[in-house]
Design a protein around this motif. Structure first.
Motif, PDB file in Angstrom:
ATOM      1  N   GLU A  35       0.840  -1.215   0.000  1.00  0.00           N
ATOM      2  CA  GLU A  35       0.000   0.000   0.000  1.00  0.00           C
ATOM      3  C   GLU A  35       0.875   1.265   0.000  1.00  0.00           C
ATOM      4  N   ARG A  36       1.911   1.238   0.878  1.00  0.00           N
ATOM      5  CA  ARG A  36       2.784   2.423   0.984  1.00  0.00           C
ATOM      6  C   ARG A  36       3.598   2.613  -0.290  1.00  0.00           C
ATOM      7  N   LEU A  37       4.032   1.482  -0.830  1.00  0.00           N
ATOM      8  CA  LEU A  37       4.844   1.535  -2.054  1.00  0.00           C
ATOM      9  C   LEU A  37       4.039   2.130  -3.194  1.00  0.00           C
ATOM     10  N   GLU A  38       2.754   1.688  -3.296  1.00  0.00           N
ATOM     11  CA  GLU A  38       1.922   2.184  -4.395  1.00  0.00           C
ATOM     12  C   GLU A  38       1.674   3.690  -4.235  1.00  0.00           C
ATOM     13  N   ALA A  39       1.507   4.108  -2.975  1.00  0.00           N
ATOM     14  CA  ALA A  39       1.295   5.539  -2.721  1.00  0.00           C
ATOM     15  C   ALA A  39       2.539   6.331  -3.124  1.00  0.00           C
ATOM     16  N   SER A  40       3.716   5.829  -2.734  1.00  0.00           N
ATOM     17  CA  SER A  40       4.957   6.519  -3.075  1.00  0.00           C
ATOM     18  C   SER A  40       5.165   6.578  -4.568  1.00  0.00           C
ATOM     19  N   LEU A  41       4.854   5.476  -5.223  1.00  0.00           N
ATOM     20  CA  LEU A  41       5.034   5.423  -6.688  1.00  0.00           C
ATOM     21  C   LEU A  41       4.135   6.453  -7.359  1.00  0.00           C
ATOM     22  N   ALA A  42       2.854   6.525  -6.849  1.00  0.00           N
ATOM     23  CA  ALA A  42       1.897   7.454  -7.446  1.00  0.00           C
ATOM     24  C   ALA A  42       2.356   8.915  -7.211  1.00  0.00           C
ATOM     25  N   ALA A  43       2.868   9.171  -5.974  1.00  0.00           N
ATOM     26  CA  ALA A  43       3.282  10.538  -5.629  1.00  0.00           C
ATOM     27  C   ALA A  43       4.515  10.961  -6.422  1.00  0.00           C
ATOM     28  N   SER A  44       5.333  10.024  -6.781  1.00  0.00           N
ATOM     29  CA  SER A  44       6.585  10.384  -7.466  1.00  0.00           C
ATOM     30  C   SER A  44       6.426  10.404  -8.985  1.00  0.00           C
ATOM     31  N   ARG A  45       5.224  10.285  -9.499  1.00  0.00           N
ATOM     32  CA  ARG A  45       5.011  10.302 -10.954  1.00  0.00           C
ATOM     33  C   ARG A  45       5.219  11.677 -11.552  1.00  0.00           C
TER      34      ARG A  45
END
Ligand code: KIV
Length: 277
Positions: free
Chosen positions: A267-277
């Motif tokens: 969950e955290r990884l997906e959030a970080s990935l989305a934020a860093s787009r």
């Protein structure tokens, strides 16, 4: 390994056949040991059967030591014999030095090719307390592709009998007879106290040896002298092709072959990935 030498003599006296099989790697060594093979041979046939060489004469000490060490790791019970490769035993000094290397790498004894011309070398090894297996008849290191079956004529048959007797007198613990005519092998076997081990030499030897890749059916053809007990070539070919097709057609791997990340971490990884787009 005096105990093992005595065991082979006792087997000969009792008429109990000795089973020898070549071996070149750890997993096969485990299988051979567990199956009850008496003598496992790291032969110079490793060259043509495993290393892709054109001839046994290309096999080096380094090759034998490399394969011998792997086989040693898989053997708990069997007697482990290793070939002295081509030109590694031209003099008694060469033979002693190279045999010591093979013993240090895990061999219980060494095998060398040749008849009366090798007597001095055999004596030097035996005097040092090293077990030596002789090998006469068709000797690939020196005969190469010249001639195959040995002992068809009287002169050659008598030469083989004399060589066998000279090798026994020099102290060999056993003697491989390769592609020797059946009647000559029988005569040698009856005359010697030490066991004879035949390959392509008929049924009257005290034991038999085959090349493991022939037994398993890895070779593309089966020679008259061998017996194919499995079809590893066909099985391996099919498995490799299926693997290629599975990857090409996306059937392998599936999720079942993979490892999941922890749910919270994902969950955290997906959030970080989305934020860093
Ligand atoms: O190297 C080998 O496999 C051998 C056997 C044929 C006896 O010498």
């Amino acid at each position: 390994m005096t105990g093992q030498r005595d065991r082979f003599l006792t087997m000969k006296q009792a008429g109990k056949p000795i089973v020898m099989l070549t071996c070149y790697d750890y997993p096969t060594a485990v299988l051979e040991d567990e199956a009850g093979i008496d003598v496992v041979l790291v032969g110079d046939s490793v060259g043509t059967n495993v290393l892709g060489y054109a001839s046994e004469t290309e096999v080096t000490m380094h090759d034998i030591v490399h394969h011998l060490k792997a086989v040693r790791r898989g053997i708990k019970r069997a007697y482990l014999l290793a070939d002295l490769p081509y030109q590694s035993y031209e003099t008694p000094e060469d033979a002693l030095r190279n045999a010591d290397v093979l013993l240090a790498a895990g061999a219980d004894g060494v095998k060398l090719e040749g008849g009366r011309e090798r007597i001095e070398v055999v004596r030097a090894l035996v005097e040092r307390g090293i077990d030596v297996c002789g090998h006469i008849g068709f000797t690939p290191q020196t005969l190469g592709s010249k001639g195959r079956v040995q002992g068809k004529s009287y002169d050659r048959a008598w030469q083989l009998v004399e060589s066998a007797e000279a090798l026994e007198a020099a102290g060999v613990m056993m003697l491989v007879l390769e592609l020797v005519t059946e009647q000559v092998s029988k005569a040698i076997t009856e005359r010697l106290r030490v066991p004879t081990i035949g390959i392509g030499s008929g049924q009257y030897c005290d034991g038999q040896v085959l090349v493991v890749t022939d037994v398993l059916g890895l070779s593309p053809f089966t020679m008259k002298i061998a017996k194919r007990y499995a079809g590893w070539r066909e099985a391996a070919e099919q498995a490799i092709r299926q693997y290629r097709d599975d990857v090409t057609d996306a059937r392998f791997p599936t999720t079942a072959n993979a490892f999941p990340v922890e749910a919270e971490a994902l969950e955290r990884l997906e959030a970080s990935l989305a934020a860093s787009r």
